[in-house]
Write a protein that holds these residues in place. Structure first.
Motif, short mmCIF file in Angstrom:
data_model
loop_
_atom_site.label_atom_id
_atom_site.label_comp_id
_atom_site.label_asym_id
_atom_site.label_seq_id
_atom_site.Cartn_x
_atom_site.Cartn_y
_atom_site.Cartn_z
N THR A 1 1.32 -4.67 0.35
CA THR A 1 0.84 -4.12 1.62
C THR A 1 0.06 -5.17 2.42
O THR A 1 0.36 -5.41 3.59
N VAL A 2 -0.90 -5.83 1.77
CA VAL A 2 -1.69 -6.81 2.53
C VAL A 2 -0.87 -8.07 2.84
O VAL A 2 -1.07 -8.70 3.87
N GLU A 3 0.09 -8.41 1.97
CA GLU A 3 0.95 -9.57 2.28
C GLU A 3 1.81 -9.26 3.50
O GLU A 3 1.99 -10.12 4.37
N GLY A 4 2.33 -8.03 3.59
CA GLY A 4 3.14 -7.65 4.74
C GLY A 4 2.33 -7.64 6.02
O GLY A 4 2.71 -8.21 7.04
N LEU A 5 1.14 -6.99 5.97
CA LEU A 5 0.39 -6.88 7.23
C LEU A 5 -0.28 -8.19 7.62
O LEU A 5 -0.55 -8.41 8.79
N SER A 6 -0.49 -9.11 6.66
CA SER A 6 -1.01 -10.44 7.03
C SER A 6 0.06 -11.28 7.71
O SER A 6 -0.23 -12.34 8.26
N ASN A 7 1.31 -10.81 7.64
CA ASN A 7 2.42 -11.53 8.29
C ASN A 7 3.08 -10.69 9.38
O ASN A 7 4.24 -10.92 9.70
N ARG A 8 2.38 -9.68 9.88
CA ARG A 8 2.82 -8.81 10.99
C ARG A 8 4.20 -8.19 10.75
O ARG A 8 5.02 -8.05 11.65
N VAL A 9 4.48 -7.78 9.49
CA VAL A 9 5.80 -7.22 9.16
C VAL A 9 5.69 -5.70 9.09
O VAL A 9 4.87 -5.18 8.36
N PRO A 10 6.53 -4.95 9.85
CA PRO A 10 6.54 -3.49 9.72
C PRO A 10 7.17 -3.04 8.40
O PRO A 10 7.96 -3.78 7.80
N PHE A 11 6.84 -1.81 7.96
CA PHE A 11 7.22 -1.33 6.62
C PHE A 11 8.12 -0.11 6.66
O PHE A 11 7.98 0.75 7.52
N LEU A 12 8.97 -0.03 5.64
CA LEU A 12 9.60 1.24 5.25
C LEU A 12 9.10 1.54 3.86
O LEU A 12 9.25 0.72 2.94
N CYS A 13 8.46 2.70 3.70
CA CYS A 13 7.66 2.96 2.49
C CYS A 13 8.45 3.76 1.45
O CYS A 13 8.99 4.82 1.75
N TRP A 14 8.45 3.22 0.22
CA TRP A 14 9.18 3.83 -0.89
C TRP A 14 8.26 3.81 -2.11
O TRP A 14 8.51 3.11 -3.08
N PRO A 15 7.15 4.60 -2.08
CA PRO A 15 6.18 4.51 -3.18
C PRO A 15 6.75 5.08 -4.48
O PRO A 15 7.61 5.96 -4.46
N TYR A 16 6.24 4.56 -5.59
CA TYR A 16 6.73 4.95 -6.92
C TYR A 16 5.66 5.70 -7.70
O TYR A 16 5.89 6.75 -8.26
N PHE A 17 4.44 5.16 -7.74
CA PHE A 17 3.37 5.83 -8.49
C PHE A 17 2.01 5.23 -8.11
O PHE A 17 1.91 4.37 -7.23
N ALA A 18 0.95 5.73 -8.78
CA ALA A 18 -0.41 5.19 -8.66
C ALA A 18 -0.87 5.21 -7.20
O ALA A 18 -0.70 6.21 -6.51
N ASP A 19 -1.47 4.10 -6.74
CA ASP A 19 -2.08 4.09 -5.41
C ASP A 19 -1.05 3.93 -4.29
O ASP A 19 -1.42 3.90 -3.11
N GLN A 20 0.23 3.83 -4.66
CA GLN A 20 1.23 3.50 -3.63
C GLN A 20 1.37 4.62 -2.60
O GLN A 20 1.70 4.36 -1.44
N PHE A 21 1.09 5.87 -2.99
CA PHE A 21 1.16 6.99 -2.03
C PHE A 21 0.02 6.90 -1.01
O PHE A 21 0.18 7.21 0.16
N ILE A 22 -1.16 6.46 -1.49
CA ILE A 22 -2.30 6.26 -0.58
C ILE A 22 -1.96 5.17 0.43
O ILE A 22 -2.19 5.31 1.64
#
Length: 457
Positions: free
Chosen positions: A361-382
């Protein structure tokens, strides 16, 4: 007295080793010497992926202790791993500290431990070594872990951490992600026995970090203002990677396939879909094939990280749809593991299909990249909620009645995201905020400087 000697111990998972390694490199830059303690199993993986360069190039001393599991056992079985961490690792760490402190003058001055290894801070206290707690994920996740007493009092969960009324979303305070109790960290990690173990483990760790002078976190005030209103004692020094000095030793568990960077050089700017699900996500065969077909039907170039252990029971090679590789040809590049930071910084990347681990998440936003979210478990839903609802730099996928994300859904969401300029604009704005926090006068950088001064005094 020489420069302080720090012992750093991460929780034994990829998403925890990498940020603590990043922090260790930053501390080496300030003159500290570092002994980095992995489990024997992960130590071998890090050394194997780093190759022969370990002794020549590494300014960090890599050591290891057993995790109490057999070589062939599954480290993704979190119940067993927690038993090993709780019962086997503490006496081994004591032995290691005695050994290091018993020889010469280079004694350990500080222990920096992942919050999930809170027992290591208790052991540091036994040796009268000051301890520092490091949290590699979002401040909000730590706020949730620190809220277990309140969740018990409010009867949101029972004494084992099980949601009592699992129907309603809960929000700890405004401007933080709303959550479904079934996605609480300890609930979504396995069966009831595993859940009880993880819940108890988390509560013991909460206790262990109560008395440390520094609780530092790999985030920034600007990303998570709501979380800091819940627990003001967390001190953000991140995102650590936003400083982005390229270090040869990243702490990666797999060798990075750099051929994908040359392939990216041949693609048009803003054209490539990058697909990577971290170190833990496992797909069932139907879902793996739907993803492959979704990427194929797009008619856009894609770079897909396919870990060797990414599918249940069958090698990925055998699961690609028949003729898939021939049909996508050079438009698709599949690698076993990628130098992700360099990939996300590459101008040809259009968007990131991600499991939404905090590092990604922080690597993507530090490089201004938009996301498509596919969480699996743990904090990924947050993190998905942060990305889609709070920062608004990405979209979620919808699952069908089989809980599968179909090829049509994949194709449609990618097209929606890449054709909407507002996602790129918001991502660029967020990148600016993140970079400001680690600039010379930024909030994270100021805290980091104070931290260095405290350790040197």
């Amino acid at each position: 007295m020489g420069n302080p000697h720090i012992l750093a111990i991460p929780y034994p998972a990829q998403g925890h080793v990498i940020p603590l390694m990043e922090l260790s490199h930053r501390l080496v830059d300030h003159g500290f010497s570092i002994t980095f303690v992995n489990t024997d199993f992960n130590h071998k993986r890090v050394r194997d992926s780093f190759g022969d360069r370990v002794e020549d190039e590494c300014s960090i001393r890599l050591v290891s202790i057993p995790d109490g599991m057999e070589p062939g056992e599954d480290r993704n079985h979190l119940g067993k791993l927690t038993d090993g961490i709780t019962n086997v690792m503490p006496p081994e760490l004591r032995k290691l500290l005695k050994k290091i402190n018993g020889v010469g003058d280079d004694k350990i001055s500080y222990v920096i431990a992942d919050v999930n290894m809170g027992w290591a801070l208790d052991i540091a206290a036994e040796f009268e070594i000051p301890g520092v707690a490091f949290w590699p994920a979002s401040a909000f996740l730590l706020a949730l872990l620190f809220s277990t007493d309140k969740l018990l009092d409010d009867q949101v969960i029972d004494e084992h951490g099980t949601p009592i009324n699992g129907k309603n979303m809960i929000q700890l305070c405004p401007n933080t992600p709303a959550m479904h109790p079934k996605n609480f960290l300890w609930v979504c990690l396995g069966d009831l026995t595993t859940q009880k173990k993880i819940f108890e483990f988390a509560r013991r760790n909460n206790k262990a970090v109560e008395n440390v002078e520094w609780l530092i976190c790999n985030t920034t005030f600007d990303l998570e203002p709501g979380a800091f209103s819940l627990i003001p004692e967390i001190l953000p020094i991140g995102p650590l990677l936003a400083n982005n000095q390229h270090e040869p030793l990243t702490g990666s568990f797999w060798p990075e396939d750099e051929t994908c960077l040359k392939w990216l050089d041949q693609q048009r700017p803003g054209s490539v879909i990058y697909v990577a699900f971290g170190s833990f996500t496992v797909f069932d065969p139907i879902q793996f094939q739907e993803l492959a077909l979704g990427l194929e039907h797009l008619n856009r170039p894609f770079l897909w990280v396919v870990r060797p252990d990414m599918t249940e029971g069958t090698r990925c090679e055998e699961l690609y749809p028949k003729g898939f590789k021939a049909r996508v040809g050079s438009r698709g590049k599949m690698v076993g593991w990628a130098p992700q930071r360099a990939v996300l910084a590459h101008p040809s990347i259009a968007c990131f299909i991600s499991h939404c681990g905090w590092n990604s998440t922080v690597e993507g936003l530090s490089n201004r990249v938009p996301f498509l979210c596919w969480p699996y478990f743990a904090d990924q839903f947050i993190n998905e909620t942060y990305i889609c609802e709070i920062w608004k730099i990405g979209l979620s996928f919808k699952r069908d009645e089989r809980e599968i994300i179909t090829r049509e859904e994949i194709k449609s969401k990618i097209e929606q995201l890449v054709n909407d300029e507002s996602f790129k604009e918001k991502a660029l704005k967020l990148k600016g905020l993140v970079m400001n926090s680690v600039d010379e006068n930024g909030s994270s950088n100021r805290i980091f400087k104070n931290f260095i001064e405290w350790m040197k005094s």
